[in-house]
Design a protein around this motif. Structure first.
Motif, mmCIF file in Angstrom:
data_model
loop_
_atom_site.group_PDB
_atom_site.id
_atom_site.type_symbol
_atom_site.label_atom_id
_atom_site.label_comp_id
_atom_site.label_asym_id
_atom_site.label_seq_id
_atom_site.Cartn_x
_atom_site.Cartn_y
_atom_site.Cartn_z
ATOM 1 N N GLU A 163 4.631 6.176 3.692
ATOM 2 C CA GLU A 163 4.068 5.205 2.606
ATOM 3 C C GLU A 163 3.943 5.723 1.471
ATOM 4 O OE1 GLU A 163 0.259 6.326 5.220
ATOM 5 O OE2 GLU A 163 2.617 6.427 5.097
ATOM 6 N N GLU B 156 6.785 -10.454 -3.096
ATOM 7 C CA GLU B 156 7.580 -10.434 -1.941
ATOM 8 C C GLU B 156 7.854 -8.923 -1.530
ATOM 9 O OE1 GLU B 156 11.737 -12.265 0.282
ATOM 10 O OE2 GLU B 156 11.207 -12.663 -1.714
ATOM 11 N N PHE C 73 -1.978 -3.668 4.623
ATOM 12 C CA PHE C 73 -2.490 -4.891 4.725
ATOM 13 C C PHE C 73 -2.129 -5.984 3.572
ATOM 14 C CE2 PHE C 73 -4.559 -1.384 6.868
ATOM 15 C CZ PHE C 73 -4.726 -1.664 8.068
ATOM 16 N N GLY D 73 -6.429 -9.519 5.580
ATOM 17 C CA GLY D 73 -6.067 -8.975 6.907
ATOM 18 C C GLY D 73 -6.602 -7.714 7.330
ATOM 19 N N TRP E 53 -3.386 3.010 2.431
ATOM 20 C CA TRP E 53 -3.262 1.556 2.592
ATOM 21 C C TRP E 53 -4.909 0.955 2.458
ATOM 22 C CZ3 TRP E 53 -0.170 -1.770 0.320
ATOM 23 C CH2 TRP E 53 1.203 -1.364 0.302
ATOM 24 N N ALA F 33 4.123 -3.378 2.463
ATOM 25 C CA ALA F 33 3.157 -3.024 3.002
ATOM 26 C C ALA F 33 3.121 -3.291 4.470
ATOM 27 C CB ALA F 33 1.939 -4.076 2.573
ATOM 28 N N SER F 34 3.956 -4.357 4.982
ATOM 29 C CA SER F 34 4.163 -4.725 6.115
ATOM 30 C C SER F 34 5.025 -3.644 7.123
ATOM 31 C CB SER F 34 5.069 -6.183 6.406
ATOM 32 O OG SER F 34 5.354 -6.492 7.709
ATOM 33 N N ALA F 35 5.976 -2.956 6.195
ATOM 34 C CA ALA F 35 6.927 -2.033 6.676
ATOM 35 C C ALA F 35 6.229 -0.597 6.900
ATOM 36 C CB ALA F 35 8.005 -1.945 6.139
ATOM 37 N N ALA G 42 4.458 -7.210 -0.506
ATOM 38 C CA ALA G 42 4.195 -7.753 0.860
ATOM 39 C C ALA G 42 4.841 -6.990 1.783
ATOM 40 C CB ALA G 42 3.977 -9.101 1.181
ATOM 41 N N ASN G 43 6.501 -7.140 1.697
ATOM 42 C CA ASN G 43 7.301 -6.372 2.529
ATOM 43 C C ASN G 43 7.193 -4.965 2.769
ATOM 44 O OD1 ASN G 43 8.490 -8.978 2.939
ATOM 45 N ND2 ASN G 43 10.357 -8.478 1.414
ATOM 46 N N GLY H 149 -1.098 -8.680 1.734
ATOM 47 C CA GLY H 149 -0.018 -9.657 1.925
ATOM 48 C C GLY H 149 0.319 -10.782 0.959
ATOM 49 N N CYS I 2 -8.057 -7.200 1.077
ATOM 50 C CA CYS I 2 -7.080 -7.874 1.702
ATOM 51 C C CYS I 2 -7.639 -8.916 2.914
ATOM 52 C CB CYS I 2 -6.168 -6.793 2.293
ATOM 53 S SG CYS I 2 -5.172 -5.812 1.117
#
Length: 555
Positions: free
Chosen positions: A172, A220, A232, A92, A109, A226-228, A223-224, A234, A90
């Motif tokens: 997660e 989407e 990483f 990021g 992750w 992962a963000s929540a 990525a969502n 995205g 990733c």
């Protein structure tokens, strides 16, 4: 290439080769094999069959691969083509995230890389596919939606995964546990397991030609989540992914050309070991004739401590170089051509003596998986896809059935190493499809899955067929060894006791049946599970070994 005596099966296997003149398929799971044959019966070709089998395996063998896996393929259509569909780390995720760690964790992750398998399906189909893309998903969707009985070896692997994944804590991991361990346990052999979310995801991938997975609705969702949940991966990582066509690498072994994928895979290790072994006549190695066990048991002359010793030492030396030099091609300091040089192999060969090498060092200066094969009269496919360690990272995207791989654990954190972690970089991969040719003509695809066992399995299968004249099924049936580290070697229980004793006398630290305590290699299936399809005189000869649930079919 002569495929050995097709009526000779010296090891206790109930299996025989499957033969046909039109086509052949082989995978590690019978329902997946049938999915491939279904494509042939619908008018498809070997690529259609291979893709359908790969998609189906994400459902019927989720313990080893998923829609969140990586993949590699070798395809013969008059010449050999390589497809690298492995994902990158990733963008990021930086080295600072690993501060204070000695190695990259296996779960969560941090080891997640961009999944590439889905892109492989599309790339192969665009170049060679004959049937409609959506049709290739039909068997997998049928099994995901209606359910299927879990096969015996898959059930065993699933059960062993309970002790790894159920104790994982954190939000997660909860979606993963709900899907794969309903009621807090793994499904038993013969129990029906289904995943409606997986079926819906496969429909979405099929209908959008995989676009949704990398730049649409599914991307989407990935990525969502992962963000929540502290991840990483995205949208930019997924959108940037592409499968790459690459030139396969090869070496000649006693007149047979053995092909592998180039780095970032470990296929190089198999070729280097074969180069070293080429300088020994394995058919003339010293046998333990004084024990009389050859005559008493009927084991072929392959069962020689010296033959085992030479193969183990060659593999040990090859791994030392690959572990030091192989990486994403962008970062390699020593070219593949130098590592495959026959003169270099000769110099390495001189290091092999009567005793085990205590610690193999690189010779040059600094400069877990499912395998399937398909063939018809025009195309031959060697295909492999994998999560890396069993189910992978333990992270599943809610509502999708997409379980993410943990391929990032293949990086090292050693400063200055070619395979050191960096953002947007491909890690060293264990998964390797193999292929054989002779005098520029195709012989066929082969593969042995199983993490670091894979190049070792490739070497043993090739040696069995070339040096000991075994047919493909016998070559898969024969007892195996696995070099682990240092002088540690694991032998299958079927290895004759006199061979075990002499290997120990030569300095090998021998384990029977199980890996050393504390080993990071998966215990279940540590000797690999392989498939082979070879062509001789217009006849396809297919084999699938007894260590797995697999099945070969020919028509």
């Amino acid at each position: 290439m002569h495929l050995g005596n097709l009526s000779d099966y010296p090891y206790p296997s109930a299996r025989r080769v499957m033969m046909g003149s039109r086509c052949a398929v082989a995978t590690s799971q019978p329902l997946a094999t049938l999915a491939g044959m279904e494509m042939f019966w619908a008018g498809g070709n070997a690529v259609d069959a291979a893709i359908a089998m790969a998609i189906t395996l994400t459902v019927v063998e989720p313990t080893a691969n998923s829609t969140g896996s990586d993949a590699f393929a070798l395809v013969w259509d008059g010449q050999l083509h390589g497809l690298n569909a492995s994902g990158r780390s990733c963008q990021g995720l930086t080295a600072e995230h690993f501060y204070g760690k000695e190695k990259i964790p296996y779960y969560g992750w941090l080891p997640v890389t961009v999944p590439g398998a889905v892109s492989a399906w599309r790339a192969l189909w665009e170049r060679w596919g004959r049937l409609p893309f959506e049709q290739l998903f039909a068997p997998a969707i049928r099994y995901a939606e209606g359910g299927f009985p879990v096969s015996p070896v898959v059930a065993q692997t699933w059960k062993s995964a309970e002790q790894i994944y159920l104790p994982l804590t954190g939000t997660e991991f909860e979606p993963f546990k709900l899907v794969f361990f309903p009621g807090g346990r793994a499904p038993a052999a013969g129990e029906i397991w289904r995943s409606q979310a997986h079926a819906q995801t496969l429909r979405e991938i099929a209908a959008t030609g995989t676009e949704s997975f990398y730049s649409g609705k599914l991307a989407e969702q990935i990525a969502n989540f992962a963000s929540a949940s502290g991840g990483f991966l995205g949208a930019a990582d997924l959108a940037a992914h592409q499968a790459d066509w690459v030139t396969p690498i090869s070496t000649d072994y006693r007149g047979l050309t053995v092909w592998e994928m180039p780095p970032n895979t470990q296929g190089l290790a198999a070729l280097m070991a074969l180069n070293i072994l080429e300088g020994f006549d394995l058919r003339e190695t010293r046998f333990l004739e004084e024990t009389g066990f050859l005559e008493e048991t009927g084991f072929p002359h392959r069962e020689s401590a010296e033959s085992y010793h030479l193969q183990i030492e060659a593999m040990k030396l090859a791994f030392a170089d690959v572990g030091r030099h192989a990486a994403d091609p962008c970062c390699m300091e020593v070219p593949v051509e130098q590592l495959l040089d026959k003169g270099y192999a000769a110099s390495r060969r001189q290091l092999i003596g009567e005793k085990a090498i205590p610690l193999a060092e690189p010779g040059l200066p600094k400069g877990g998986t499912v395998y399937m094969a398909a063939a018809d009269s025009e195309l031959m496919v060697s295909f492999i896809q994998s999560n890396y360690m069993g189910f992978g990272s333990g992270i599943l995207i809610p509502g999708t059935g997409i379980a993410l791989q943990n391929r990032g654990a293949g990086f090292t954190l050693q400063p200055g190493h070619p395979n050191q972690f960096a953002p947007a970089k491909r890690p060293l991969h264990t998964i390797i499809p193999g292929f054989l040719t002779r005098d520029g003509e195709p012989v066929g695809p082969f593969g042995v899955m199983g993490g670091p066992m894979q190049p070792q399995g490739h070497v043993q299968v090739v040696v069995n067929m070339v040096d000991y004249g075994m047919n493909p099924q016998a070559a898969l049936d024969a007892p195996r060894w696995q070099f682990v580290a240092g002088n540690q070697v694991v032998l299958e229980p079927a290895v004759p006791e006199p061979v075990v004793r002499e290997l120990a006398n030569r300095g090998h630290d021998i384990y029977i049946g199980n890996l050393p305590a504390g080993s990071t290699v998966t215990q279940t299936g540590q000797f690999g599970r392989g498939q082979i399809i070879l062509r001789q005189n217009g006849v396809f000869v297919a084999a699938s070994e007894p260590r797995g649930d697999g099945m070969a079919l020919a028509w």
